[in-house]
Design a protein around this motif. Structure first.
Motif, PDB file in Angstrom:
ATOM      1  N   LEU A 156       0.834  -1.205   0.000  1.00 45.23           N
ATOM      2  CA  LEU A 156       0.000   0.000   0.000  1.00 45.23           C
ATOM      3  C   LEU A 156       0.874   1.262   0.000  1.00 45.23           C
ATOM      4  CD1 LEU A 156      -2.720   1.458   0.205  1.00 45.23           C
ATOM      5  CD2 LEU A 156      -2.757   0.979   2.654  1.00 45.23           C
ATOM      6  N   MET A 157       1.979   1.182   0.726  1.00 46.66           N
ATOM      7  CA  MET A 157       2.830   2.379   0.803  1.00 46.66           C
ATOM      8  C   MET A 157       3.561   2.684  -0.504  1.00 46.66           C
ATOM      9  SD  MET A 157       4.061   2.752   4.734  1.00 46.66           S
ATOM     10  CE  MET A 157       4.521   1.086   5.033  1.00 46.66           C
ATOM     11  N   GLN A 158       3.674   1.678  -1.384  1.00 43.09           N
ATOM     12  CA  GLN A 158       4.224   1.962  -2.718  1.00 43.09           C
ATOM     13  C   GLN A 158       3.329   2.985  -3.412  1.00 43.09           C
ATOM     14  OE1 GLN A 158       7.135   0.220  -3.815  1.00 43.09           O
ATOM     15  NE2 GLN A 158       6.967  -0.325  -1.652  1.00 43.09           N
ATOM     16  N   VAL A 159       2.032   2.898  -3.146  1.00 43.61           N
ATOM     17  CA  VAL A 159       1.067   3.805  -3.778  1.00 43.61           C
ATOM     18  C   VAL A 159       1.014   5.137  -3.040  1.00 43.61           C
ATOM     19  CG1 VAL A 159      -1.396   4.142  -4.247  1.00 43.61           C
ATOM     20  CG2 VAL A 159      -0.327   1.932  -4.689  1.00 43.61           C
ATOM     21  N   THR A 160       0.943   5.066  -1.709  1.00 44.11           N
ATOM     22  CA  THR A 160       0.769   6.326  -0.968  1.00 44.11           C
ATOM     23  C   THR A 160       2.010   7.210  -1.109  1.00 44.11           C
ATOM     24  OG1 THR A 160       1.431   5.222   1.088  1.00 44.11           O
ATOM     25  CG2 THR A 160      -0.927   5.409   0.662  1.00 44.11           C
ATOM     26  N   GLU A 161       3.172   6.574  -1.351  1.00 43.96           N
ATOM     27  CA  GLU A 161       4.364   7.396  -1.591  1.00 43.96           C
ATOM     28  C   GLU A 161       4.256   8.126  -2.921  1.00 43.96           C
ATOM     29  OE1 GLU A 161       7.694   4.792  -0.864  1.00 43.96           O
ATOM     30  OE2 GLU A 161       7.153   4.751   1.276  1.00 43.96           O
ATOM     31  N   GLN A 162       3.691   7.460  -3.917  1.00 47.38           N
ATOM     32  CA  GLN A 162       3.475   8.126  -5.225  1.00 47.38           C
ATOM     33  C   GLN A 162       2.458   9.247  -5.089  1.00 47.38           C
ATOM     34  OE1 GLN A 162       2.176   5.762  -8.700  1.00 47.38           O
ATOM     35  NE2 GLN A 162       3.019   3.995  -7.615  1.00 47.38           N
ATOM     36  N   ALA A 163       1.385   8.967  -4.351  1.00 50.91           N
ATOM     37  CA  ALA A 163       0.275   9.934  -4.265  1.00 50.91           C
ATOM     38  C   ALA A 163       0.571  11.030  -3.234  1.00 50.91           C
ATOM     39  CB  ALA A 163      -1.020   9.219  -3.897  1.00 50.91           C
ATOM     40  N   LYS A 164       1.554  10.766  -2.383  1.00 53.05           N
ATOM     41  CA  LYS A 164       1.936  11.688  -1.306  1.00 53.05           C
ATOM     42  C   LYS A 164       0.786  11.984  -0.355  1.00 53.05           C
ATOM     43  CE  LYS A 164       5.829  13.677  -3.731  1.00 53.05           C
ATOM     44  NZ  LYS A 164       5.798  12.632  -4.749  1.00 53.05           N
ATOM     45  N   THR A 165      -0.031  10.990  -0.173  1.00 57.57           N
ATOM     46  CA  THR A 165      -1.093  11.094   0.831  1.00 57.57           C
ATOM     47  C   THR A 165      -1.490   9.683   1.246  1.00 57.57           C
ATOM     48  OG1 THR A 165      -3.298  11.949   1.306  1.00 57.57           O
ATOM     49  CG2 THR A 165      -2.961  11.173  -0.920  1.00 57.57           C
ATOM     50  N   TYR A 166      -2.031   9.561   2.451  1.00 53.08           N
ATOM     51  CA  TYR A 166      -2.437   8.234   2.910  1.00 53.08           C
ATOM     52  C   TYR A 166      -3.846   7.898   2.418  1.00 53.08           C
ATOM     53  CZ  TYR A 166       1.636   8.055   5.905  1.00 53.08           C
ATOM     54  OH  TYR A 166       2.917   8.010   6.350  1.00 53.08           O
ATOM     55  N   VAL A 167      -4.072   6.622   2.218  1.00 55.22           N
ATOM     56  CA  VAL A 167      -5.410   6.124   1.866  1.00 55.22           C
ATOM     57  C   VAL A 167      -6.018   5.571   3.157  1.00 55.22           C
ATOM     58  CG1 VAL A 167      -6.616   4.276   0.611  1.00 55.22           C
ATOM     59  CG2 VAL A 167      -4.746   5.530  -0.498  1.00 55.22           C
ATOM     60  N   PRO A 168      -7.240   5.974   3.526  1.00 55.92           N
ATOM     61  CA  PRO A 168      -7.849   5.388   4.719  1.00 55.92           C
ATOM     62  C   PRO A 168      -7.953   3.869   4.564  1.00 55.92           C
ATOM     63  CG  PRO A 168      -9.138   7.254   3.925  1.00 55.92           C
ATOM     64  CD  PRO A 168      -8.109   6.965   2.883  1.00 55.92           C
ATOM     65  N   LEU A 169      -7.352   3.151   5.510  1.00 57.98           N
ATOM     66  CA  LEU A 169      -7.379   1.691   5.469  1.00 57.98           C
ATOM     67  C   LEU A 169      -8.283   1.187   6.583  1.00 57.98           C
ATOM     68  CD1 LEU A 169      -6.312  -1.059   4.424  1.00 57.98           C
ATOM     69  CD2 LEU A 169      -4.493  -0.865   6.123  1.00 57.98           C
ATOM     70  N   MET A 170      -9.388   0.546   6.183  1.00 60.24           N
ATOM     71  CA  MET A 170     -10.366   0.065   7.169  1.00 60.24           C
ATOM     72  C   MET A 170     -10.221  -1.449   7.274  1.00 60.24           C
ATOM     73  SD  MET A 170     -13.303   2.544   5.617  1.00 60.24           S
ATOM     74  CE  MET A 170     -12.566   2.713   3.994  1.00 60.24           C
ATOM     75  N   ILE A 171      -9.918  -1.916   8.453  1.00 56.35           N
ATOM     76  CA  ILE A 171      -9.618  -3.345   8.615  1.00 56.35           C
ATOM     77  C   ILE A 171     -10.798  -4.041   9.277  1.00 56.35           C
ATOM     78  CG2 ILE A 171      -8.025  -5.024   9.629  1.00 56.35           C
ATOM     79  CD1 ILE A 171      -5.849  -2.871   9.549  1.00 56.35           C
ATOM     80  N   MET A 172     -11.348  -5.021   8.567  1.00 58.29           N
ATOM     81  CA  MET A 172     -12.456  -5.786   9.162  1.00 58.29           C
ATOM     82  C   MET A 172     -11.881  -6.974   9.935  1.00 58.29           C
ATOM     83  SD  MET A 172     -15.932  -7.374   7.579  1.00 58.29           S
ATOM     84  CE  MET A 172     -15.386  -8.892   6.819  1.00 58.29           C
ATOM     85  N   THR A 173     -12.197  -7.013  11.200  1.00 60.69           N
ATOM     86  CA  THR A 173     -11.764  -8.124  12.050  1.00 60.69           C
ATOM     87  C   THR A 173     -13.019  -8.887  12.472  1.00 60.69           C
ATOM     88  OG1 THR A 173     -12.003  -6.775  14.010  1.00 60.69           O
ATOM     89  CG2 THR A 173      -9.815  -6.798  12.976  1.00 60.69           C
ATOM     90  N   SER A 174     -12.808  -9.953  13.235  1.00 58.92           N
ATOM     91  CA  SER A 174     -13.960 -10.680  13.765  1.00 58.92           C
ATOM     92  C   SER A 174     -13.858 -10.710  15.276  1.00 58.92           C
ATOM     93  CB  SER A 174     -13.979 -12.101  13.210  1.00 58.92           C
ATOM     94  OG  SER A 174     -12.793 -12.758  13.576  1.00 58.92           O
ATOM     95  N   GLU A 175     -14.929 -11.124  15.907  1.00 61.15           N
ATOM     96  CA  GLU A 175     -14.963 -11.264  17.353  1.00 61.15           C
ATOM     97  C   GLU A 175     -13.724 -12.043  17.833  1.00 61.15           C
ATOM     98  OE1 GLU A 175     -17.646  -9.718  18.833  1.00 61.15           O
ATOM     99  OE2 GLU A 175     -16.309 -10.087  20.542  1.00 61.15           O
TER     100      GLU A 175
END
Ligand code: UTP
Length: 433
Positions: A156-175
């Motif tokens: 993901l950081m390969q992309v955010t370094e190009q875009a120079k901004t972070y992408v909101p990453l939402m992580i789905m977990t379980s109980e």
């Protein structure tokens, strides 16, 4: 949910908390009647051995069961009726390479305009891998630590370094894995990602049953609840308030991806740009099937709408059908990396998802109260799947990626799609293990 008439106690003049506890509960007698009517009375087998707190816990779990749903009445009725399939072409690698820079530009702009979010589906139990922790914590390294989560953040950081901004990453977990996942990522400082751009939300659970349809007990005071599949991610986002945040942030497209493909590109600007430019409501990354018999779901059309046909649903004729140029007609396999337009997902919140049956190894306690850790599948879990969301979209761009560069799933401990095959692909792509 059970019939509200069965619920116990007056809720007048009590605090909201107590109200909630009481309305979530049944008396022993109500539970016994409800379970007996539905052939599940064994769940109360150890009731008299339990402390009052444990008894309450069990009754609360029983009150939440809806035993009138089809999976508890007639598992066979869940078999999905499929429509008429037809092949769907893809935007192939050569076409993508011709427009690479134009697509990348569109994608980077969308990321910079904060229109893109990413959802990591990390609620699964990874039972085939046999690793007793969240799959993302698995260490792929040979001479150093390289966790699956780390690979994903790195990609993901390969992309955010190009875009120079972070992408909101939402992580789905379980109980089952929420606390451990959060603690692990915090301890590793999100592998260099901005913690303020990482969000978590939890998916729901479903009871698991044995081969005779009886719900398993996990302990004497609790039933076996497993994550309810990856298809509920959007409704879980709504239920947990994550969706409100998505709307507040102005996110228009969500890239949904699996935890176990260590090579995949996340928030890939070229994929985003191509999907936006295509005018499609969604996009799905696909790889060219290695052989007619490869066990992957294929992106195709079903009754004129995009759909995924599972390998076991394909007839011999479909598997071997060829185009005039000799290529397989159904040749683009999905890799669980999709792009959905948020506004086109809203209606899925009111749609009934097909329920899929998964035959799995399910630890439980037996009638003597002893723990059982099966070595062969011994029961069923019920899951909704993200691939069914594709069929709820009007259109989907099949976007081809090079499997050697973007498809290294870690599913099994050994053999196909295993740690060793994924390690080999990581090394082939220059990652030191
Ligand atoms: P899999 O189909 O590989 O299931 O999930 P799994 O539970 O992880 O593994 P097995 O079958 O028991 O070995 C594909 C993706 O969907 C996520 C997984 O975490 C993985 O990223 N998933 C699966 C969920 O988020 N929730 C679920 O309930 C199931």
């Amino acid at each position: 949910m059970c019939d509200p008439q069965h619920l116990h106690g007056s809720t007048k003049n009590v605090s909201t908390n107590i109200e909630r506890i009481i309305t979530d509960m049944m008396t022993y007698e109500q539970a016994r009647q409800y379970l007996t009517t539905h052939g599940q009375a064994h769940l109360l087998q150890f009731y008299n051995e339990l402390s009052p707190e444990q008894q309450n816990q069990l009754l609360q779990q029983i009150a939440k069961l809806d035993l009138d749903r089809p999976q508890f009445r007639d598992r066979n009725a869940l078999t999905q009726k499929r429509g008429k399939f037809a092949p769907l072409g893809a935007m192939t690698l050569d076409k993508i390479s011709r427009n690479l820079e134009a697509y990348r530009k569109i994608g980077i702009k969308a990321i910079q305009n904060a229109q893109i979010g990413a959802v990591l589906l990390a609620g699964g139990q990874g039972s085939r891998l046999g690793f007793n922790h969240p799959k993302g914590m698995f260490n792929m390294g040979k001479t150093r630590d390289l966790y699956i989560f780390e690979c994903l953040f790195y990609n993901l950081m390969q992309v955010t370094e190009q875009a120079k901004t972070y992408v909101p990453l939402m992580i789905m977990t379980s109980e089952q894995n929420d606390a451990e996942t959060k603690a692990f990522l915090k301890e590793h400082h999100y592998f260099g990602y901005n913690p303020d751009s990482v969000y978590f939300f939890k998916q729901e659970t479903e009871p698991a049953v044995d081969e005779n349809g009886k719900i398993f007990l996990e302990e004497k005071d609790s039933i076996v609840l497993s994550p309810n599949g990856n298809g509920g991610w959007f409704s879980s986002m709504q239920r947990t308030g994550m969706l409100r945040l998505v709307e507040k942030m102005g996110i228009e497209w969500i890239n949904v991806f699996a935890v176990d493909n260590v090579l995949q590109q996340i928030a890939d600007p070229v994929f985003i740009g191509a999907t936006i430019a295509s005018g499609c409501a969604s996009g799905g990354k696909v790889v060219r099937k290695a052989s007619p018999d490869e066990r992957v779901g294929v992106l195709c059309l079903e009754d004129g709408k995009p759909s995924i046909v599972e390998y076991y649903e394909m007839t011999e004729e479909m598997r071997t059908l060829r185009n005039d140029d000799g290529t397989l007609a159904y040749r683009f396999g999905v890799i669980l990396n999709y792009l959905f337009r948020v506004k086109d997902l809203m209606h899925t919140l009111d749609s009934a998802f097909p329920l899929h049956i998964a035959h799995k190894k399910i630890p439980h306690i037996d009638t003597n109260g002893n723990k059982v850790f099966p070595t062969e599948p011994n029961g069923y879990k019920f899951e909704t799947l993200v691939l069914d969301m594709v069929h709820m979209q009007d259109s989907c761009l099949a976007f081809e990626v090079d499997r050697e560069k973007e498809f290294a799933p870690v599913k099994n401990a050994q053999g196909v799609d295993s740690v060793a095959t994924a390690q080999a692909l990581l090394e082939k792509n220059g990652i030191v293990l």
